[in-house]
Design an enzyme around this catalytic site. Structure first.
Site, PDB file in Angstrom:
ATOM      1  N   GLU A   1      43.670  43.385 -31.309  1.00  0.00           N
ATOM      2  CA  GLU A   1      44.833  43.588 -30.442  1.00  0.00           C
ATOM      3  C   GLU A   1      45.182  42.279 -29.759  1.00  0.00           C
ATOM      4  O   GLU A   1      44.285  41.562 -29.285  1.00  0.00           O
ATOM      5  CB  GLU A   1      44.557  44.608 -29.319  1.00  0.00           C
ATOM      6  CG  GLU A   1      44.582  46.031 -29.750  1.00  0.00           C
ATOM      7  CD  GLU A   1      44.335  47.001 -28.586  1.00  0.00           C
ATOM      8  OE1 GLU A   1      44.774  46.700 -27.444  1.00  0.00           O
ATOM      9  OE2 GLU A   1      43.699  48.037 -28.821  1.00  0.00           O
TER      10      GLU A   1
ATOM     11  N   GLU B   1      37.177  49.191 -26.933  1.00  0.00           N
ATOM     12  CA  GLU B   1      37.045  48.668 -25.575  1.00  0.00           C
ATOM     13  C   GLU B   1      36.159  49.494 -24.646  1.00  0.00           C
ATOM     14  O   GLU B   1      36.644  50.072 -23.670  1.00  0.00           O
ATOM     15  CB  GLU B   1      38.420  48.488 -24.933  1.00  0.00           C
ATOM     16  CG  GLU B   1      39.322  47.526 -25.680  1.00  0.00           C
ATOM     17  CD  GLU B   1      40.648  47.274 -24.960  1.00  0.00           C
ATOM     18  OE1 GLU B   1      40.950  48.007 -23.992  1.00  0.00           O
ATOM     19  OE2 GLU B   1      41.368  46.358 -25.354  1.00  0.00           O
TER      20      GLU B   1
ATOM     21  N   ARG C   1      46.210  49.522 -37.896  1.00  0.00           N
ATOM     22  CA  ARG C   1      45.085  50.024 -37.106  1.00  0.00           C
ATOM     23  C   ARG C   1      45.584  51.172 -36.238  1.00  0.00           C
ATOM     24  O   ARG C   1      46.477  50.981 -35.418  1.00  0.00           O
ATOM     25  CB  ARG C   1      44.523  48.886 -36.236  1.00  0.00           C
ATOM     26  CG  ARG C   1      43.467  49.341 -35.280  1.00  0.00           C
ATOM     27  CD  ARG C   1      42.816  48.190 -34.478  1.00  0.00           C
ATOM     28  NE  ARG C   1      41.855  48.790 -33.567  1.00  0.00           N
ATOM     29  CZ  ARG C   1      41.970  48.760 -32.238  1.00  0.00           C
ATOM     30  NH1 ARG C   1      42.941  48.101 -31.636  1.00  0.00           N
ATOM     31  NH2 ARG C   1      41.078  49.379 -31.494  1.00  0.00           N
TER      32      ARG C   1
ATOM     33  N   HIS D   1      39.621  56.017 -29.213  1.00  0.00           N
ATOM     34  CA  HIS D   1      40.509  55.208 -28.387  1.00  0.00           C
ATOM     35  C   HIS D   1      40.832  56.037 -27.137  1.00  0.00           C
ATOM     36  O   HIS D   1      41.965  56.395 -26.887  1.00  0.00           O
ATOM     37  CB  HIS D   1      41.764  54.804 -29.173  1.00  0.00           C
ATOM     38  CG  HIS D   1      42.443  53.570 -28.655  1.00  0.00           C
ATOM     39  ND1 HIS D   1      42.692  52.449 -29.426  1.00  0.00           N
ATOM     40  CD2 HIS D   1      42.938  53.268 -27.425  1.00  0.00           C
ATOM     41  CE1 HIS D   1      43.311  51.523 -28.708  1.00  0.00           C
ATOM     42  NE2 HIS D   1      43.478  52.004 -27.475  1.00  0.00           N
TER      43      HIS D   1
ATOM     44  N   TYR E   1      43.969  39.631 -24.286  1.00  0.00           N
ATOM     45  CA  TYR E   1      45.263  39.620 -23.593  1.00  0.00           C
ATOM     46  C   TYR E   1      45.379  38.485 -22.581  1.00  0.00           C
ATOM     47  O   TYR E   1      46.402  37.849 -22.489  1.00  0.00           O
ATOM     48  CB  TYR E   1      45.511  40.968 -22.894  1.00  0.00           C
ATOM     49  CG  TYR E   1      45.806  42.069 -23.885  1.00  0.00           C
ATOM     50  CD1 TYR E   1      47.073  42.204 -24.441  1.00  0.00           C
ATOM     51  CD2 TYR E   1      44.815  42.934 -24.310  1.00  0.00           C
ATOM     52  CE1 TYR E   1      47.360  43.190 -25.371  1.00  0.00           C
ATOM     53  CE2 TYR E   1      45.086  43.925 -25.245  1.00  0.00           C
ATOM     54  CZ  TYR E   1      46.357  44.050 -25.776  1.00  0.00           C
ATOM     55  OH  TYR E   1      46.632  45.012 -26.711  1.00  0.00           O
TER      56      TYR E   1
ATOM     57  N   ASN F   1      39.789  42.139 -28.844  1.00  0.00           N
ATOM     58  CA  ASN F   1      41.099  42.299 -28.216  1.00  0.00           C
ATOM     59  C   ASN F   1      41.225  41.228 -27.148  1.00  0.00           C
ATOM     60  O   ASN F   1      40.347  41.084 -26.296  1.00  0.00           O
ATOM     61  CB  ASN F   1      41.232  43.682 -27.561  1.00  0.00           C
ATOM     62  CG  ASN F   1      41.304  44.799 -28.583  1.00  0.00           C
ATOM     63  OD1 ASN F   1      41.318  44.556 -29.789  1.00  0.00           O
ATOM     64  ND2 ASN F   1      41.343  46.030 -28.113  1.00  0.00           N
TER      65      ASN F   1
HETATM   66  C1  FCB Z   1      44.405  47.642 -24.527  1.00  0.00           C
HETATM   67  C2  FCB Z   1      44.341  49.030 -25.137  1.00  0.00           C
HETATM   68  C3  FCB Z   1      45.618  49.459 -25.796  1.00  0.00           C
HETATM   69  C4  FCB Z   1      46.839  49.019 -25.014  1.00  0.00           C
HETATM   70  C5  FCB Z   1      46.756  47.556 -24.663  1.00  0.00           C
HETATM   71  C6  FCB Z   1      47.956  47.031 -23.922  1.00  0.00           C
HETATM   72  O1  FCB Z   1      43.436  47.518 -23.536  1.00  0.00           O
HETATM   73  O2  FCB Z   1      43.311  49.102 -26.102  1.00  0.00           O
HETATM   74  O3  FCB Z   1      45.572  50.849 -25.988  1.00  0.00           O
HETATM   75  O4  FCB Z   1      47.029  49.829 -23.942  1.00  0.00           O
HETATM   76  O5  FCB Z   1      45.603  47.326 -23.900  1.00  0.00           O
END
Ligand code: FCB
Length: 454
Positions: free
Chosen positions: A349, A169, A80, A124, A297, A295
């Site tokens: 992600e 995002e 990607r 992006h 995290y 995504n």
């Molecule tokens: C996300 C972004 C990516 C990267 C990660 C850690 O929010 O999409 O570009 O910076 O965080």
């Protein structure tokens, strides 16, 4: 099922790695590329840690062959990446820049020759500066230019690239670009934040339509960052605060895209900050997706009294200060699967920054990253067992790279980059991940003893 096949993923599960143009390409003003808002932002003193810029980044523009070869060696099957809009259309509209177009031709062809499936992200975060000067996402015409650019890319590459996402995002673009100002274009204005958020969705809808007209044989989606939200206690007040937080950040993205409405509680609370919505917008925004990219995290733990908790007792954090909590990924996937009629999902992600260091043996023993990815894969696997139609996982990131406002101080890569020499060194996590890919999942050895094995 034998215990050793416990964590094997469905056949054809797509294993991948992700990057973004501004974070790796460099060559910011070469071969006719136009300026983007990230060029402008990083060249503005005080915006990026250590005064870093993406001028050179991982020099991927000049090392594309080497980087594809690296992926091939690691067995990464899906990649990607994003197209830099201002590299292919220097002023954001009109004439294409031949050399920019040829760069992505080469990347795509080399990927395909190496058996790697490309997944393109069209936006992006690197808006052409010329369009920003016209108001950027606040100007609804920019959404139309975005759709023109998207269609032009699909026309050019759609014969070879089947997987396309419009915007990465929108939450970050709106909140960090227009409310906190920590990302380009660095605006601090809550009203603009919500208008940009809405206009991004409209731009996504316009692009979807234009892309499908340009090529019928492609899969189109959007990538959202979602924040599973939990109550800090069992109290009814904390539960209500957590629910409100979920609506505010995740519902605000999922509801318009999947249900053609904004969450009413948030809309009402926004008052005069609520965006202006024009007739037809919601239908455009909620067109059927071929897939949704998620995504993930970290989660948010919320109390009525304190809002989002900064420190959670007993929690582990990455070098970003983001809490590590893999089970929230499972909960997130299962929740959206219950509450929405979803298209197939990808985790587009997931990954972690740690203070990686090369040891005397020339290697990077990043056991923490292996643990992080392993635990998230196990959570994803469990979600699949529980009925979620998850089709793939993309690790963020292939390479250490320019982490936006943090510059080069945060390392997310499976592959270490020495920014002095541009030498690439696969970390232990890269070797481990390549074994996971080969096995199509985690057998007991890889899942339980992972760090000892590499
Ligand atoms: C996300 C972004 C990516 C990267 C990660 C850690 O929010 O999409 O570009 O910076 O965080």
């Amino acid at each position: 099922m034998s215990s050793s096949s416990k964590f094997i993923f469905p056949l054809n599960f797509r294993w991948g790695a992700a990057t973004a143009a501004y974070q790796i390409e460099g060559a910011w003003n070469e071969d006719g590329k136009g300026e983007s808002i990230w060029d402008r932002f990083s060249h503005t003193p005080g915006k990026i840690a250590n005064g870093d810029t993406g001028d050179v980044a991982c020099d991927h523009y000049h090392r594309v062959g080497e980087d594809v070869e690296l992926m091939r060696e690691l067995g990464i099957r899906n990649y990607r990446f994003s197209i830099s809009w201002s590299r292919v259309m220097p002023s954001g509209r009109g004439v294409l820049n031949k050399k920019g177009i040829e760069f992505y031709d080469r990347l795509i062809d080399e990927l395909l020759e190496s058996g790697i499936e490309p997944f393109i992200t069209l936006y992006h975060w690197d808006m052409p500066q010329a369009l920003q000067d016209m108001g950027g996402w606040l100007n609804r015409d920019v959404g139309k230019y975005f759709a023109d650019y998207a269609a032009a890319m699909v026309k050019r590459y759609g014969d070879r690239v089947k997987n396309w996402t419009t915007i990465n995002e929108p939450w970050v673009v709106a909140h960090l670009g227009y409310r906190t100002g920590e990302m380009a274009p660095g605006v601090k204005d809550e009203k603009q934040c919500y208008q940009v958020f809405h206009n991004l969705f409209v731009a996504h809808g316009l692009a979807l339509r234009a892309m499908r007209e340009a090529h019928s044989d492609i899969q189109c989606g959007i990538v959202l960052i979602l924040f599973p939200t939990e109550a800090a206690s069992n109290s009814a007040q904390d539960a209500a605060a957590a629910e409100y937080g979920w609506h505010k950040d995740s519902g605000w993205q999922l509801d318009p895209i999947l249900k053609a409405v904004y969450p009413t509680d948030i809309w009402n609370a926004l008052g005069s900050f609520a965006p202006q919505v024009e007739p037809g917008d919601m239908a455009l925004i909620s067109q059927q997706l071929d897939f949704l990219g998620v995504n993930y995290y970290f989660r948010a733990v919320v109390s009525a009294e304190k809002g989002r908790l900064e420190e959670i007792p007993g929690a582990c954090y990455t070098d970003m200060g983001w809490e590590v909590h893999a089970d929230s990924l499972r909960q997130l996937l299962e929740r959206i699967n219950r509450e929405y009629k979803l298209p197939p999902l990808y985790i587009t992600e997931n990954g972690a920054a740690y203070k990686d260091e090369k040891t005397n043996d020339g290697r990077i023993h990043d056991a923490q990253r292996i643990h992080y990815i392993r635990d998230h894969l196990l959570a994803a696997h469990e979600a699949i067992q529980n009925g979620v139609d998850l089709r793939g996982y993309f690790c963020w990131s292939l390479l250490d790279n320019f982490e936006w406002a943090y510059g080069y101080s945060k390392r997310f890569g499976l592959v270490h980059v020495d920014y002095g020499t541009q030498e690439r060194t696969p970390k232990d996590s890269a070797r481990w991940y390549s074994r996971v890919i080969r096995r199509n999942g985690l057998d007991e050895v890889l899942s339980l003893k992972a760090p000892m094995l590499v």
